[in-house]
Design an enzyme around this catalytic site. Structure first.
Site, short mmCIF file in Angstrom:
data_model
loop_
_atom_site.label_atom_id
_atom_site.label_comp_id
_atom_site.label_asym_id
_atom_site.label_seq_id
_atom_site.Cartn_x
_atom_site.Cartn_y
_atom_site.Cartn_z
N GLY A 19 0.72 -1.18 0.03
CA GLY A 19 -0.09 0.04 0.07
C GLY A 19 0.75 1.09 0.01
O GLY A 19 1.93 1.21 0.63
N TRP A 21 -1.54 7.02 4.22
CA TRP A 21 -1.04 6.29 5.47
C TRP A 21 -0.21 5.29 5.12
O TRP A 21 0.75 5.13 5.74
CB TRP A 21 -2.23 5.55 6.27
CG TRP A 21 -1.97 5.10 7.51
CD1 TRP A 21 -2.44 3.97 8.17
CD2 TRP A 21 -1.01 5.65 8.72
NE1 TRP A 21 -1.81 3.79 9.31
CE2 TRP A 21 -1.05 4.87 9.81
CE3 TRP A 21 -0.40 6.92 8.87
CZ2 TRP A 21 -0.52 4.94 10.89
CZ3 TRP A 21 0.27 7.12 9.93
CH2 TRP A 21 0.34 6.28 10.91
N GLY A 22 -0.41 4.63 4.00
CA GLY A 22 0.74 3.46 3.39
C GLY A 22 1.99 4.06 3.16
O GLY A 22 2.95 3.53 3.93
N LYS A 32 -8.14 0.34 8.38
CA LYS A 32 -9.18 0.43 9.45
C LYS A 32 -10.57 0.23 8.59
O LYS A 32 -10.94 0.89 8.01
CB LYS A 32 -9.22 1.94 9.80
CG LYS A 32 -7.92 2.13 10.76
CD LYS A 32 -7.94 3.49 11.50
CE LYS A 32 -6.64 3.69 12.30
NZ LYS A 32 -6.33 4.92 12.87
N LYS A 79 -14.67 4.50 14.50
CA LYS A 79 -14.60 5.82 14.58
C LYS A 79 -14.75 6.35 13.44
O LYS A 79 -15.27 7.82 13.49
CB LYS A 79 -13.33 6.44 15.61
CG LYS A 79 -12.13 5.80 14.84
CD LYS A 79 -11.45 6.48 13.64
CE LYS A 79 -10.28 6.16 12.79
NZ LYS A 79 -10.03 7.20 11.90
N GLN A 125 -12.96 5.89 4.58
CA GLN A 125 -13.41 4.49 4.81
C GLN A 125 -14.69 4.52 5.51
O GLN A 125 -15.29 3.62 5.47
CB GLN A 125 -12.31 3.96 5.78
CG GLN A 125 -10.86 4.02 5.11
CD GLN A 125 -10.87 2.72 4.01
OE1 GLN A 125 -10.33 1.56 4.62
NE2 GLN A 125 -11.26 2.62 3.03
N1 NAI Z 1 -4.65 8.48 6.05
C1 NAI Z 1 -4.72 8.52 7.26
O1 NAI Z 1 -4.51 9.42 7.68
C2 NAI Z 1 -4.77 7.13 8.13
C3 NAI Z 1 -5.57 6.25 7.39
N2 NAI Z 1 -5.59 4.81 7.93
C4 NAI Z 1 -6.03 3.59 7.21
O2 NAI Z 1 -5.11 3.11 6.57
C5 NAI Z 1 -5.66 2.54 5.44
C6 NAI Z 1 -5.04 2.91 4.14
O3 NAI Z 1 -5.33 4.23 3.90
P1 NAI Z 1 -4.47 5.35 3.03
O4 NAI Z 1 -3.21 4.99 2.98
O5 NAI Z 1 -4.87 6.61 3.69
O6 NAI Z 1 -5.16 5.23 1.68
P2 NAI Z 1 -5.73 6.32 0.74
O7 NAI Z 1 -7.06 6.61 1.44
O8 NAI Z 1 -4.56 7.51 0.51
O9 NAI Z 1 -6.11 5.52 -0.65
C7 NAI Z 1 -5.25 5.73 -1.83
C8 NAI Z 1 -4.59 4.56 -2.01
O10 NAI Z 1 -5.33 3.40 -2.74
C9 NAI Z 1 -4.88 2.92 -3.70
N3 NAI Z 1 -5.78 2.34 -4.72
C10 NAI Z 1 -6.58 2.76 -5.83
N4 NAI Z 1 -7.20 1.88 -6.17
C11 NAI Z 1 -6.87 0.79 -5.76
C12 NAI Z 1 -7.09 -0.68 -6.32
N5 NAI Z 1 -8.02 -0.99 -6.88
N6 NAI Z 1 -6.28 -1.57 -5.38
C13 NAI Z 1 -5.61 -1.51 -4.60
N7 NAI Z 1 -5.10 -0.25 -4.24
C14 NAI Z 1 -5.77 0.97 -4.92
C15 NAI Z 1 -4.12 4.30 -4.34
O11 NAI Z 1 -3.22 3.83 -5.27
C16 NAI Z 1 -3.49 4.70 -3.16
O12 NAI Z 1 -2.34 4.02 -2.88
C17 NAI Z 1 -7.04 2.69 5.49
O13 NAI Z 1 -7.82 1.58 6.01
C18 NAI Z 1 -7.42 3.92 6.52
O14 NAI Z 1 -8.53 3.97 7.15
C19 NAI Z 1 -5.33 4.77 9.23
C20 NAI Z 1 -4.59 5.67 10.00
C21 NAI Z 1 -4.43 7.02 9.37
O1 13P Z 2 -7.42 7.10 11.03
C1 13P Z 2 -7.08 8.23 10.92
C2 13P Z 2 -6.53 8.88 12.03
O2 13P Z 2 -6.11 8.12 13.17
C3 13P Z 2 -7.58 8.82 9.67
O3 13P Z 2 -8.96 9.27 9.65
P1 13P Z 2 -9.42 9.52 8.40
O4 13P Z 2 -9.54 8.25 7.38
O5 13P Z 2 -10.96 10.23 8.62
O6 13P Z 2 -8.69 10.49 7.72
#
Ligand code: NAI
Ligand code: 13P
Length: 391
Positions: free
Chosen positions: A41, A45-46, A152, A245, A339
């Site tokens: 990912g 966050w990834g 999440k 949440k 999400q």
């Molecule tokens: N962004 C944040 O602040 C935080 C996010 N999270 C959790 O982490 C997890 C990942 O979130 P993010 O990295 O922020 O993702 P993101 O919300 O930035 O999503 C974009 C990602 O999804 C990918 N994507 C799009 N289409 C796709 C497909 N068909 N197959 C696979 N990947 C695809 C994109 O290439 C990109 O890497 C989520 O479950 C989120 O709730 C947890 C803590 C903080």
């Molecule tokens: O999980 C998160 C903070 O801990 C980020 O929340 P959001 O996906 O709503 O930005």
């Protein structure tokens, strides 16, 4: 190597977390063969977690192989491949702009190649993509590989409601824990101090210190001076709060967008916390109530997400613009995912299946607003517990 020289004292700098549940002084046995780590990912966050992990893998060559692979869902940006941009300019210009990534973090568009000979997989993708990723990985991951899910959400399907870590374990046959906390990605990426919680059960086939992943290894993998890690066992507790949440945050966004202010947002969070805990008690009785109060993954994540996360922003725009959730997500997030929009539907479907919708009025109200256009201004009535019976 002598027994004394064989151990790394990780007390200074990196691991001085000062937390009571996991020791601030970690004596870590050097790995017989340094653990090779891959992050699956590369979103907001990834990429942030890949940066954290790559910094630690470079810092502890006795424990981790220095090169960290990051699987990237390939796309082109102004005619250039995202993986090439990351590997040459060391920036994820689309999902984490403005942050320089370590040069030992290597973007790889080939999922199967990215997990070749790997020891630890860190899953970090929007949760709707997990089933397809797991089906592609099936047969390519050894059963001794260990994993941490930073996702999440839940998986809701034929087996009912499942933790994503359990889903990964069932699909791939590997032990999987979770990382969850009050962690808005950009703040962590900018190295502003925050806390997180890692939860992991040591599996029955644990091969011993220095040969396998344990709590100390996980602390060394994720802890940074700006990112303080507490390692516990309650995988269910931290995962439930992390998923739900996001639904509560949508509710907060609605009342904020309506201009109702902080009191209304606090009321939504109060009701939401109650429903999160009830959900855990009903469907994951192994989760521990104190996790919600004591860990970063609990109420602290609820607070930060409701204050500044993407879910709250999307819901706020829905309220101010009258546009639907998907338009708002597209307009605000540039390919990132809110999400809670998916989780509220999954939770609704699950609660309907087990006849428990009425026990979770806030989750249900959020679902009805997002999917059936119920008026947001009716939220207070939808969640109010009327107790007007006369004796
Ligand atoms: N962004 C944040 O602040 C935080 C996010 N999270 C959790 O982490 C997890 C990942 O979130 P993010 O990295 O922020 O993702 P993101 O919300 O930035 O999503 C974009 C990602 O999804 C990918 N994507 C799009 N289409 C796709 C497909 N068909 N197959 C696979 N990947 C695809 C994109 O290439 C990109 O890497 C989520 O479950 C989120 O709730 C947890 C803590 C903080
Ligand atoms: O999980 C998160 C903070 O801990 C980020 O929340 P959001 O996906 O709503 O930005």
């Amino acid at each position: 190597m002598s027994a004394a020289a064989d151990r790394l004292n990780l007390t200074s700098g990196h691991l001085n977390a000062g937390r009571k549940r996991s020791s601030s002084s970690v004596s870590l046995k050097a790995a017989e063969k340094p653990f090779k780590v891959t992050v699956i990912g590369s979103g907001n966050w990834g990429t942030t977690i890949a940066k954290v992990v790559a910094e630690n893998c470079k810092g502890y060559p006795e424990v981790f192989a220095p090169i960290v692979q990051m699987w990237v869902f390939e796309e082109e940006i102004n005619g250039e491949k995202l993986t090439e941009i990351i590997n040459t300019r060391h920036q994820n210009v689309k999902y984490l702009p403005g942050i320089t990534l370590p040069d030992n973090l290597v973007a790889n568009p080939d999922l199967i190649d990215s997990v070749k000979d790997v020891d630890i997989i860190v899953f970090n993708i929007p949760h709707q993509f997990l089933p397809r990723i797991c089906s592609q990985l099936k047969g390519h991951v050894d059963s001794h590989v260990r994993a941490i899910s930073c996702l999440k959400g839940f998986e809701v399907g034929a087996k009912g409601v499942q933790l994503l870590s359990s889903y990964i374990t069932e699909e791939l046959g590997i032990q999987c824990g979770a990382l969850s906390g009050a962690n808005i990605a950009t703040e962590v990426a900018q190295e502003h101090w925050s806390e997180t919680t890692v939860a992991y059960h040591i599996p029955k086939d644990f091969r011993g210190e220095g040969k396998d992943v344990d709590h100390k290894v996980l602390k060394a993998l994720f802890h940074r001076p700006y990112f303080h890690v507490s390692v516990i066992e309650d995988v269910a507790g931290i995962s439930i709060c992390g998923a739900l949440k996001n639904v509560v945050a949508l509710g907060c966004g609605f009342v904020e967008g309506l201009g109702w202010g902080n009191n209304a947002s606090a009321a939504i969070q109060r009701v939401g916390l109650g429903e999160i805990i009830r959900f855990g008690q009903m469907f994951f009785p192994e989760s521990r109530e104190e996790t919600y109060y004591q860990e970063s993954a609990g109420v602290a994540d609820l607070i930060t997400t409701c204050a500044g996360g993407r879910n709250v922003k999307v819901a706020r725009l829905m309220a101010t613009s009258g546009k639907d959730a998907w338009e708002c997500e597209k307009e605000l997030l540039n390919g990132q995912s809110a999400q809670g929009l998916i989780t509220c539907k999954e939770v609704h479907e699950w609660l309907e299946t087990c006849g428990s919708v009425e026990d979770f009025p806030l989750f249900e109200a959020v679902y009805q607003i997002v999917y059936n256009n119920y008026p947001m201004k009716n939220l207070p009535d939808m969640i109010e517990e009327l107790d007007l019976h006369e004796d």
